[in-house]
Scaffold this active site. Structure first.
Site, PDB file in Angstrom:
ATOM      1  CG  LEU A  33      -1.913  -1.148   1.354  1.00 29.15           C
ATOM      2  CD1 LEU A  33      -2.788  -0.955   2.597  1.00 29.15           C
ATOM      3  CD2 LEU A  33      -2.780  -1.271   0.102  1.00 29.15           C
ATOM      4  N   GLY A  36      -1.644   6.356  -2.750  1.00 26.87           N
ATOM      5  CA  GLY A  36      -2.710   6.223  -3.754  1.00 26.87           C
ATOM      6  C   GLY A  36      -3.803   5.303  -3.229  1.00 26.87           C
ATOM      7  CG  HIS A  37      -2.963   1.130  -2.636  1.00 28.87           C
ATOM      8  ND1 HIS A  37      -1.603   0.986  -2.644  1.00 28.87           N
ATOM      9  CD2 HIS A  37      -3.421   0.394  -3.679  1.00 28.87           C
ATOM     10  CE1 HIS A  37      -1.243   0.195  -3.647  1.00 28.87           C
ATOM     11  NE2 HIS A  37      -2.327  -0.175  -4.295  1.00 28.87           N
ATOM     12  CD  GLN A  61      -4.049  -7.795 -11.848  1.00 29.67           C
ATOM     13  OE1 GLN A  61      -5.141  -7.981 -11.318  1.00 29.67           O
ATOM     14  NE2 GLN A  61      -3.483  -6.597 -11.868  1.00 29.67           N
ATOM     15  N   GLY A 147      -8.730   3.587  -8.973  1.00 27.31           N
ATOM     16  CA  GLY A 147      -7.898   4.763  -9.223  1.00 27.31           C
ATOM     17  C   GLY A 147      -7.873   5.109 -10.701  1.00 27.31           C
ATOM     18  CG  ASP A 150      -4.045   1.105 -12.526  1.00 32.03           C
ATOM     19  OD1 ASP A 150      -3.059   0.704 -13.145  1.00 32.03           O
ATOM     20  OD2 ASP A 150      -4.015   1.364 -11.310  1.00 32.03           O
ATOM     21  CD  GLN A 153      -7.502  -2.046 -12.539  1.00 24.70           C
ATOM     22  OE1 GLN A 153      -6.599  -2.828 -12.767  1.00 24.70           O
ATOM     23  NE2 GLN A 153      -7.603  -1.403 -11.396  1.00 24.70           N
ATOM     24  CB  SER A 185       3.204   2.686  -9.209  1.00 24.10           C
ATOM     25  OG  SER A 185       3.436   1.322  -9.505  1.00 24.10           O
ATOM     26  CB  SER A 186       2.993  -1.499  -5.590  1.00 25.94           C
ATOM     27  OG  SER A 186       1.751  -1.165  -5.015  1.00 25.94           O
TER      28      SER A 186
END
Ligand code: AMP
Length: 277
Positions: A33, A36-37, A61, A147, A150, A153, A185-186
């Site tokens: 996390l 953003g999350h 994915q 978000g 993406d 998505q 981003s992770s």
């Protein structure tokens, strides 16, 4: 906060909440996390009475096995953060429980999955749509949070929700960025220092494209050329000027416009986008 591994337990609790007329939020994540999350979770917390966060590094994915193995994971930190934000259920299924033996169902959103990332990551959006579909059925949320980072998505999930009559409102939240503009981003944690410095050029390229559009540039080719000149990356998958609803490339410019880019730094692939209204 309860940490659940079993899909049927999640489903039982969420159906009880629905019977009690509680408004349920779902925030799907793959963990590791970042802010953003957290912005999605905070909004879910504000808007709903019960918050379910899923944490599942979805093997379906990942089009590259190595990327799946290398994906950052820090379960105990994620549990701490989720608890601090007031998540009610952290649903972290094991693959065995989540995919019943003999599993063979796939949700495919045909045309929207083809352009942009779909061209470079075969099967990626089928994997996303299938797992998000399962999570929507299990948690029966009133609202699900995604978000804008993406963007493709989010558009695909919106289509899935309408096509399958899923009774949920999809809430798309703005991209949270580092101070130099890089979208959180992770995967950013995998960048070396010099890659991290160059990574800001993705957002800079998007901003250059936006500026040109706002100044009246009508030719997508010239916009793309200017954006590509700014990118300081190891390899570009795509830079695109697209219709934000259909995600197809624009031959002549009409607003709103989606600017997007996907690029590599060594073994790390980053994506970003900007909507020009
Ligand atoms: P992930 O864990 O990368 O699958 O992301 C989970 C959710 O967080 C997805 O809906 C993402 O679009 C969203 N998300 C990821 N990065 C950001 C960001 N920088 N700002 C806002 N939302 C994000």
């Amino acid at each position: 906060m309860r940490v659940l591994r079993e899909p049927d337990r999640l489903q039982r609790i969420c159906w009880r909440w629905r019977a009690e007329k509680k408004r349920i939020a779902l925030v799907p994540t793959m963990g590791a996390l970042h802010d953003g999350h957290l912005s999605l979770l905070q909004r879910a917390r504000r808007e709903c009475e019960r918050v379910v966060m899923s944490l599942f590094v979805n093997p379906l994915q990942f089009d590259r096995k190595r990327d799946f193995r290398a994906y950052p994971r820090d379960f105990s930190r994620d549990v701490r953060l989720a608890r601090a934000l007031g998540v009610d259920i952290l649903f972290a299924p094991s693959s065995d429980l989540f995919f019943p033996s003999g599993f063979e169902t796939c949700v495919r959103v045909e045309n929207l999955s083809r352009p942009l990332d779909g061209r470079f990551r075969p099967g990626h959006f089928e994997g996303v749509a299938t797992v998000v579909g399962k999570l929507l059925i299990l948690s029966a949320p009133h609202r699900a949070y995604f978000g804008e980072k993406d963007f493709q998505q989010a558009v695909i999930i919106g289509r899935l929700i309408r096509d399958l009559h899923v009774p949920v409102l999809s809430v798309v939240c703005p991209t949270i960025r580092a101070s130099d503009g890089l979208a959180l981003s992770s995967r950013n944690g995998r960048l070396s220092l010099s890659q991290r410095i160059r990574a800001r050029s993705i957002y800079q390229a998007l901003c250059v494209g936006k500026e040109l559009i706002l100044k009246g540039e009508k030719n997508p080719k010239r916009i793309l050329e200017a954006m590509r000149r700014v990118l300081n990356v190891d390899r570009v998958d795509y830079v695109e000027v697209s219709d934000p609803k259909r995600l197809t490339s624009l031959k002549t410019l009409r607003r709103p416009v989606l600017l997007s880019a996907a690029a590599w730094f060594g073994k790390t692939r980053l994506i970003d986008n900007l909507l020009v209204k």
